[in-house]
Design a protein around this motif. Structure first.
Motif, PDB file in Angstrom:
ATOM      1  N   LYS A  39      35.172 -23.069  39.662  1.00  0.00           N
ATOM      2  CA  LYS A  39      35.842 -21.864  39.187  1.00  0.00           C
ATOM      3  C   LYS A  39      37.047 -22.277  38.347  1.00  0.00           C
ATOM      4  O   LYS A  39      37.805 -23.159  38.746  1.00  0.00           O
ATOM      5  CB  LYS A  39      36.301 -21.004  40.366  1.00  0.00           C
ATOM      6  CG  LYS A  39      35.179 -20.568  41.299  1.00  0.00           C
ATOM      7  CD  LYS A  39      35.728 -19.780  42.475  1.00  0.00           C
ATOM      8  CE  LYS A  39      34.621 -19.389  43.444  1.00  0.00           C
ATOM      9  NZ  LYS A  39      35.148 -18.625  44.606  1.00  0.00           N
ATOM     10  N   SER A  40      37.207 -21.641  37.207  1.00  0.00           N
ATOM     11  CA  SER A  40      38.308 -22.005  36.315  1.00  0.00           C
ATOM     12  C   SER A  40      38.657 -20.834  35.411  1.00  0.00           C
ATOM     13  O   SER A  40      38.067 -19.758  35.513  1.00  0.00           O
ATOM     14  CB  SER A  40      37.905 -23.212  35.448  1.00  0.00           C
ATOM     15  OG  SER A  40      36.967 -22.808  34.458  1.00  0.00           O
ATOM     16  N   GLY A  41      39.596 -21.079  34.515  1.00  0.00           N
ATOM     17  CA  GLY A  41      39.877 -20.143  33.452  1.00  0.00           C
ATOM     18  C   GLY A  41      39.112 -20.548  32.203  1.00  0.00           C
ATOM     19  O   GLY A  41      38.587 -21.664  32.104  1.00  0.00           O
ATOM     20  N   HIS A  42      39.033 -19.645  31.228  1.00  0.00           N
ATOM     21  CA  HIS A  42      38.280 -19.894  29.997  1.00  0.00           C
ATOM     22  C   HIS A  42      39.010 -19.219  28.840  1.00  0.00           C
ATOM     23  O   HIS A  42      39.470 -18.081  28.957  1.00  0.00           O
ATOM     24  CB  HIS A  42      36.876 -19.313  30.135  1.00  0.00           C
ATOM     25  CG  HIS A  42      36.089 -19.282  28.849  1.00  0.00           C
ATOM     26  ND1 HIS A  42      36.146 -18.213  27.959  1.00  0.00           N
ATOM     27  CD2 HIS A  42      35.232 -20.172  28.303  1.00  0.00           C
ATOM     28  CE1 HIS A  42      35.341 -18.457  26.937  1.00  0.00           C
ATOM     29  NE2 HIS A  42      34.776 -19.629  27.116  1.00  0.00           N
ATOM     30  N   GLY A  43      39.151 -19.944  27.733  1.00  0.00           N
ATOM     31  CA  GLY A  43      39.795 -19.338  26.576  1.00  0.00           C
ATOM     32  C   GLY A  43      39.862 -20.290  25.403  1.00  0.00           C
ATOM     33  O   GLY A  43      39.416 -21.434  25.485  1.00  0.00           O
ATOM     34  N   ARG A  44      40.410 -19.801  24.290  1.00  0.00           N
ATOM     35  CA  ARG A  44      40.549 -20.613  23.079  1.00  0.00           C
ATOM     36  C   ARG A  44      41.906 -21.304  23.074  1.00  0.00           C
ATOM     37  O   ARG A  44      42.933 -20.688  23.374  1.00  0.00           O
ATOM     38  CB  ARG A  44      40.438 -19.744  21.824  1.00  0.00           C
ATOM     39  CG  ARG A  44      39.031 -19.270  21.489  1.00  0.00           C
ATOM     40  CD  ARG A  44      39.074 -18.535  20.160  1.00  0.00           C
ATOM     41  NE  ARG A  44      37.807 -17.932  19.808  1.00  0.00           N
ATOM     42  CZ  ARG A  44      36.843 -18.540  19.116  1.00  0.00           C
ATOM     43  NH1 ARG A  44      37.023 -19.796  18.735  1.00  0.00           N
ATOM     44  NH2 ARG A  44      35.729 -17.915  18.816  1.00  0.00           N
ATOM     45  N   SER A  45      41.898 -22.572  22.698  1.00  0.00           N
ATOM     46  CA  SER A  45      43.153 -23.301  22.556  1.00  0.00           C
ATOM     47  C   SER A  45      43.796 -22.921  21.228  1.00  0.00           C
ATOM     48  O   SER A  45      43.233 -22.155  20.439  1.00  0.00           O
ATOM     49  CB  SER A  45      42.896 -24.814  22.589  1.00  0.00           C
ATOM     50  OG  SER A  45      42.207 -25.220  21.414  1.00  0.00           O
ATOM     51  N   VAL A  88      43.361 -15.683  28.993  1.00  0.00           N
ATOM     52  CA  VAL A  88      42.485 -16.534  29.792  1.00  0.00           C
ATOM     53  C   VAL A  88      41.638 -15.639  30.702  1.00  0.00           C
ATOM     54  O   VAL A  88      42.155 -14.739  31.363  1.00  0.00           O
ATOM     55  CB  VAL A  88      43.295 -17.525  30.654  1.00  0.00           C
ATOM     56  CG1 VAL A  88      42.361 -18.374  31.512  1.00  0.00           C
ATOM     57  CG2 VAL A  88      44.155 -18.416  29.767  1.00  0.00           C
ATOM     58  N   ARG A  89      40.333 -15.876  30.712  1.00  0.00           N
ATOM     59  CA  ARG A  89      39.413 -15.102  31.547  1.00  0.00           C
ATOM     60  C   ARG A  89      38.816 -16.005  32.625  1.00  0.00           C
ATOM     61  O   ARG A  89      38.791 -17.226  32.482  1.00  0.00           O
ATOM     62  CB  ARG A  89      38.309 -14.485  30.685  1.00  0.00           C
ATOM     63  CG  ARG A  89      38.849 -13.610  29.553  1.00  0.00           C
ATOM     64  CD  ARG A  89      37.744 -13.082  28.671  1.00  0.00           C
ATOM     65  NE  ARG A  89      36.946 -12.090  29.357  1.00  0.00           N
ATOM     66  CZ  ARG A  89      35.863 -11.520  28.831  1.00  0.00           C
ATOM     67  NH1 ARG A  89      35.447 -11.888  27.614  1.00  0.00           N
ATOM     68  NH2 ARG A  89      35.172 -10.620  29.491  1.00  0.00           N
ATOM     69  N   ASP A  90      38.317 -15.406  33.682  1.00  0.00           N
ATOM     70  CA  ASP A  90      37.744 -16.192  34.770  1.00  0.00           C
ATOM     71  C   ASP A  90      36.377 -16.734  34.377  1.00  0.00           C
ATOM     72  O   ASP A  90      35.664 -16.134  33.561  1.00  0.00           O
ATOM     73  CB  ASP A  90      37.627 -15.345  36.038  1.00  0.00           C
ATOM     74  CG  ASP A  90      36.657 -14.189  35.849  1.00  0.00           C
ATOM     75  OD1 ASP A  90      36.948 -13.313  35.000  1.00  0.00           O
ATOM     76  OD2 ASP A  90      35.607 -14.157  36.516  1.00  0.00           O
ATOM     77  N   MET A  91      35.996 -17.855  34.950  1.00  0.00           N
ATOM     78  CA  MET A  91      34.717 -18.505  34.635  1.00  0.00           C
ATOM     79  C   MET A  91      34.227 -19.222  35.899  1.00  0.00           C
ATOM     80  O   MET A  91      34.974 -19.964  36.529  1.00  0.00           O
ATOM     81  CB  MET A  91      34.913 -19.480  33.476  1.00  0.00           C
ATOM     82  CG  MET A  91      33.656 -20.217  33.045  1.00  0.00           C
ATOM     83  SD  MET A  91      33.836 -21.001  31.407  1.00  0.00           S
ATOM     84  CE  MET A  91      35.080 -22.254  31.726  1.00  0.00           C
TER      85      MET A  91
END
Length: 283
Positions: A155-161, A184-187
């Motif tokens: 489980k982590s966060g997800h997004g664009r750098s 940041v969205r959940d993943m």
């Protein structure tokens, strides 16, 4: 805004925890985008791309390097040129088709796309995906460090750098703002190790469910050992969320890069769509 204020503002953004991308990756991504734009401008759906069709929907095989919206835009012309499709439309639909993408695939991913022909069917499928009644399953061949556990949920966060690349972020950063205005969205992905260097062999999901699960909640940077042995790893992946490049990002974080993948999906407690899924899998 002063330089000090800008510096302080940047420091408030969450830090990507994925392994660093090589400098050449930007050039590779630009080349892929230009190639996809060129291929998409020439793309036209043909009979060999269609896996299934009825009065409610059409399932097609999206080629690698083609945008989903390009495939959707090519459907009306295909249906108008197809005698079989014309018959379906005349017999079962009295109004203009209301085409919707039921699912999306990454630009560089090939696989099955389902396109619905009415708002009602689209609503049913969106609800099925939202309520997790659709299970997506990927089998991926990876090269890297073999995991210690046979079943792992990460489980982590997800997004664009700030450079625009999709990255893994800490689970605790979910909801925080990123450069560009997104958040940041959940993943979450569950992996089952099927074989390492050809050992163990392929197993059915029911057999893998018996394994003790190792849960990883990402809060620290990925640790990579460049000198570690590179194993050939076959995994089955079940993405709980549907983020861009999700499986690739989580495999990368775990120290194994994907070489190739194969995807399938099934509908839970929706008999009509299970029959569709079986037809597509058999094809």
């Amino acid at each position: 805004m002063s330089s000090n204020s800008k510096s302080n503002s940047l420091q408030n953004y969450p830090t990507p925890l994925s392994p660093p991308l090589p400098s050449i990756s930007r050039d590779i991504e630009l080349a892929r985008a230009m190639t996809a734009s060129s291929k998409s401008s020439l793309f036209g759906l043909s009979g060999r791309d269609v896996l299934y069709e009825d009065e409610w929907l059409i399932a097609v095989n999206k080629p690698k390097g083609i945008y989903c919206d390009t495939v959707l835009a090519s459907v009306p012309r295909f249906l108008s040129d197809s005698p079989d499709s014309d018959q379906l439309c005349q017999e079962n639909q009295s109004s203009t088709l209301e085409l919707h993408l039921a699912n999306r695939l990454d630009r560089d991913t090939s696989g099955v796309m389902v396109i619905t022909k009415s708002h009602k069917v689209a609503s049913m499928l969106v609800k099925a995906f939202t309520n997790h009644k659709v299970q997506k399953t990927y089998v991926a061949f990876c090269i890297g460090s073999a995991p210690q556990s046979e079943r792992i949920t990460i489980k982590s966060g997800h997004g664009r750098s700030k450079f625009g690349a999709w990255r893994v972020y800490a689970a605790g950063d979910v909801g925080r703002k990123l450069p560009g205005g997104s958040r940041v969205r959940d993943m979450e992905t569950t992996f089952e190790v099927l074989s390492i260097n050809g050992q163990r062999g392929y197993r059915e999901p029911s057999e893998c469910m018996k394994d003790e699960e190792n849960s990883i909640v990402v809060e620290e940077k990925a640790v990579t050992d460049v000198d570690a042995k590179k194993d050939e790893i076959l995994v089955r992946a079940f993405p709980r969320s549907g983020r861009t490049h999700q499986i690739r990002l989580h495999c990368q974080y775990l120290g194994a890069s994907i070489v190739c993948t194969r995807a399938t999906f099934s509908f839970v407690r929706i008999p009509k769509f299970n029959k569709l899924a079986n037809r597509m899998h058999d094809g």
